[in-house]
Design an enzyme around this catalytic site. Structure first.
Site, PDB file in Angstrom:
ATOM      1  N   ASN A  38      -0.065  -1.403  -0.078  1.00  0.00           N
ATOM      2  CA  ASN A  38       0.008  -0.382  -0.008  1.00  0.00           C
ATOM      3  C   ASN A  38       1.345   1.591   0.374  1.00  0.00           C
ATOM      4  OD1 ASN A  38      -1.170   2.177   0.394  1.00  0.00           O
ATOM      5  ND2 ASN A  38      -3.413   1.249   2.082  1.00  0.00           N
TER       6      ASN A  38
ATOM      7  N   ASP B 281     -11.537   6.143   4.192  1.00  0.00           N
ATOM      8  CA  ASP B 281     -10.896   7.771   4.914  1.00  0.00           C
ATOM      9  C   ASP B 281     -11.792   8.596   4.366  1.00  0.00           C
ATOM     10  OD1 ASP B 281      -8.596   7.615   5.449  1.00  0.00           O
ATOM     11  OD2 ASP B 281      -7.706   7.996   3.506  1.00  0.00           O
TER      12      ASP B 281
ATOM     13  N   LYS C 231       0.434   3.967   2.801  1.00  0.00           N
ATOM     14  CA  LYS C 231       0.972   3.617   3.800  1.00  0.00           C
ATOM     15  C   LYS C 231       2.573   4.368   3.958  1.00  0.00           C
ATOM     16  CE  LYS C 231      -1.123  -0.389   5.985  1.00  0.00           C
ATOM     17  NZ  LYS C 231      -0.922  -1.619   6.620  1.00  0.00           N
TER      18      LYS C 231
ATOM     19  N   ASP D 138      -0.245  -2.990  10.280  1.00  0.00           N
ATOM     20  CA  ASP D 138      -1.418  -4.086  10.494  1.00  0.00           C
ATOM     21  C   ASP D 138      -2.425  -2.660  10.824  1.00  0.00           C
ATOM     22  OD1 ASP D 138      -2.984  -5.452   8.643  1.00  0.00           O
ATOM     23  OD2 ASP D 138      -3.855  -6.313  10.349  1.00  0.00           O
TER      24      ASP D 138
ATOM     25  N   HIS E 266      -3.930   7.432  12.826  1.00  0.00           N
ATOM     26  CA  HIS E 266      -3.948   5.989  14.038  1.00  0.00           C
ATOM     27  C   HIS E 266      -2.403   4.922  13.571  1.00  0.00           C
ATOM     28  CE1 HIS E 266      -5.846   5.097  10.419  1.00  0.00           C
ATOM     29  NE2 HIS E 266      -5.588   3.863  10.051  1.00  0.00           N
ATOM     30  N   ARG E 267      -1.864   5.530  12.394  1.00  0.00           N
ATOM     31  CA  ARG E 267      -0.911   4.722  11.747  1.00  0.00           C
ATOM     32  C   ARG E 267       0.754   6.607  12.800  1.00  0.00           C
ATOM     33  NH1 ARG E 267      -2.616   4.570   7.540  1.00  0.00           N
ATOM     34  NH2 ARG E 267      -2.987   2.730   7.514  1.00  0.00           N
TER      35      ARG E 267
ATOM     36  N   LYS F 275      -4.207  14.416   7.995  1.00  0.00           N
ATOM     37  CA  LYS F 275      -4.419  13.137   8.398  1.00  0.00           C
ATOM     38  C   LYS F 275      -3.592  13.208   9.425  1.00  0.00           C
ATOM     39  CE  LYS F 275      -4.459   8.827   7.277  1.00  0.00           C
ATOM     40  NZ  LYS F 275      -4.904   7.404   5.274  1.00  0.00           N
TER      41      LYS F 275
ATOM     42  N   PHE G 247      -7.602   6.919   1.067  1.00  0.00           N
ATOM     43  CA  PHE G 247      -7.206   5.510   0.042  1.00  0.00           C
ATOM     44  C   PHE G 247      -8.706   4.757   1.540  1.00  0.00           C
ATOM     45  CE2 PHE G 247      -5.313   2.664   3.680  1.00  0.00           C
ATOM     46  CZ  PHE G 247      -4.772   3.209   4.269  1.00  0.00           C
ATOM     47  N   GLY G 248      -9.125   3.218   1.313  1.00  0.00           N
ATOM     48  CA  GLY G 248      -9.911   2.830   2.011  1.00  0.00           C
ATOM     49  C   GLY G 248     -11.492   3.209   2.197  1.00  0.00           C
TER      50      GLY G 248
HETATM   51  P1  ITT Z   1       0.044  -3.938   3.731  1.00  0.00           P
HETATM   52  O1  ITT Z   1      -1.053  -5.314   4.126  1.00  0.00           O
HETATM   53  O2  ITT Z   1       0.025  -4.104   2.117  1.00  0.00           O
HETATM   54  O3  ITT Z   1       0.569  -3.281   3.921  1.00  0.00           O
HETATM   55  P2  ITT Z   1      -3.272  -3.219   3.652  1.00  0.00           P
HETATM   56  O4  ITT Z   1      -4.218  -1.977   2.476  1.00  0.00           O
HETATM   57  O5  ITT Z   1      -3.492  -4.221   2.770  1.00  0.00           O
HETATM   58  O6  ITT Z   1      -1.949  -3.108   2.982  1.00  0.00           O
HETATM   59  P3  ITT Z   1      -4.176  -3.444   6.237  1.00  0.00           P
HETATM   60  O7  ITT Z   1      -3.940  -5.099   5.384  1.00  0.00           O
HETATM   61  O8  ITT Z   1      -3.232  -3.280   7.514  1.00  0.00           O
HETATM   62  O9  ITT Z   1      -3.436  -3.140   4.637  1.00  0.00           O
HETATM   63  O10 ITT Z   1      -5.478  -3.474   5.736  1.00  0.00           O
HETATM   64  C1  ITT Z   1      -5.614  -2.169   6.385  1.00  0.00           C
HETATM   65  C2  ITT Z   1      -7.689  -2.094   5.699  1.00  0.00           C
HETATM   66  O11 ITT Z   1      -8.404  -0.679   6.482  1.00  0.00           O
HETATM   67  C3  ITT Z   1      -7.027  -1.377   4.852  1.00  0.00           C
HETATM   68  O12 ITT Z   1      -7.643  -2.209   3.358  1.00  0.00           O
HETATM   69  C4  ITT Z   1      -8.563  -0.048   5.168  1.00  0.00           C
HETATM   70  O13 ITT Z   1      -9.704  -0.415   4.095  1.00  0.00           O
HETATM   71  C5  ITT Z   1      -8.604   0.237   6.160  1.00  0.00           C
HETATM   72  N1  ITT Z   1      -7.809   1.160   6.580  1.00  0.00           N
HETATM   73  C6  ITT Z   1      -6.834   1.189   7.787  1.00  0.00           C
HETATM   74  N2  ITT Z   1      -6.101   2.113   7.783  1.00  0.00           N
HETATM   75  C7  ITT Z   1      -6.989   3.167   6.879  1.00  0.00           C
HETATM   76  C8  ITT Z   1      -6.710   5.039   6.541  1.00  0.00           C
HETATM   77  O14 ITT Z   1      -5.446   5.264   7.441  1.00  0.00           O
HETATM   78  N3  ITT Z   1      -7.601   4.631   5.778  1.00  0.00           N
HETATM   79  C9  ITT Z   1      -8.958   4.225   5.784  1.00  0.00           C
HETATM   80  N4  ITT Z   1      -8.657   3.638   5.504  1.00  0.00           N
HETATM   81  C10 ITT Z   1      -7.875   2.339   6.526  1.00  0.00           C
END
Ligand code: ITT
Length: 206
Positions: free
Chosen positions: A10, A146, A13, A67, A171-172, A166, A143-144
């Protein structure tokens, strides 16, 4: 500049980690050539640590794994550790539909970061960002989930914030800041390995 290698698929990240760690003179690069494997577990720390356990025997780079997940109170913490899969299958709209009639829209993002090298896990840090979920998606940044998450003390979604905004709330960024402060102190005092978990040992010469 110290270099950390982020085992992730990702890019968001990696960008977030650079924004948080560059003031501490730490540059973050994506770890290439080693696959990150993710176990299923209810605990994010265990998922991050186990992923790192499978990587550190094969590298002498300083590696971090993270994670994370969205934990919705009204859904008893769902999707939590399954957030990535739920984002791909149900998406943002799916979560909004599940929350249709709910009284509470409280949710939190959680993050666990594990760090180590050369067959050892040095440390793991976790953090939370509490907030509420909107009734419709707002903003295209990030992403995700957000676009539907408004962190506590803010009035817009992560999707409406640029990266520098952000990281004030995320959290990150909180977990990464803990890592940076610990690392800089441990490197200075030569205590990086003080609480290390050894996951593989170098072959002994007989
Ligand atoms: P990697 O495992 O390759 O690091 P990933 O995106 O699959 O990448 P995760 O397994 O940690 O990461 O999954 C976390 C999910 O939670 C991610 O796909 C998002 O849908 C959500 N998420 C986590 N942190 C987020 C953020 O800062 N903003 C938005 N969504 C987030």
């Amino acid at each position: 500049m110290i270099e950390f290698y982020f085992a992730t698929g990702n890019e968001h990240k990696v960008a977030e980690a650079n924004a948080v760690l560059s003031p501490h003179k730490i540059k973050v690069k994506k770890l290439e050539g080693i696959e990150k494997l993710e176990i299923q577990h209810t605990n994010l720390e265990e998922i991050a640590k186990t992923a790192l356990t499978l990587i550190v025997p094969n590298t002498d780079k300083l590696v971090l794994v993270e994670d994370s997940g969205l934990f919705v109170h009204e859904l008893n913490g769902f999707p939590g550790p399954y957030s990535s899969y739920v984002f791909e299958t149900l998406g943002v709209d799916g979560i909004l539909k599940l929350l249709n009639d709910s009284k509470s829209r409280k949710a939190e993002f959680r993050s666990s970061v594990s760090f180590g090298t050369k067959g050892k896990i040095f440390a793991t840090f976790s953090s939370v960002s509490e907030g509420t979920l909107t009734t419709q998606a707002k903003g295209d940044n990030g992403f995700g989930f957000d676009p539907i998450f408004v962190p506590m003390w803010a009035s817009k979604t992560f999707g409406q914030m640029d990266l520098n905004e952000k990281i004030v709330y995320s959290h990150r960024s909180k977990a990464l800041k803990k890592l940076a402060l610990w690392y800089l102190n441990a490197a200075k005092t030569n205590t990086l390995e003080e609480n290390a978990i050894v996951v593989s040992q170098a072959p002994q010469n007989k």
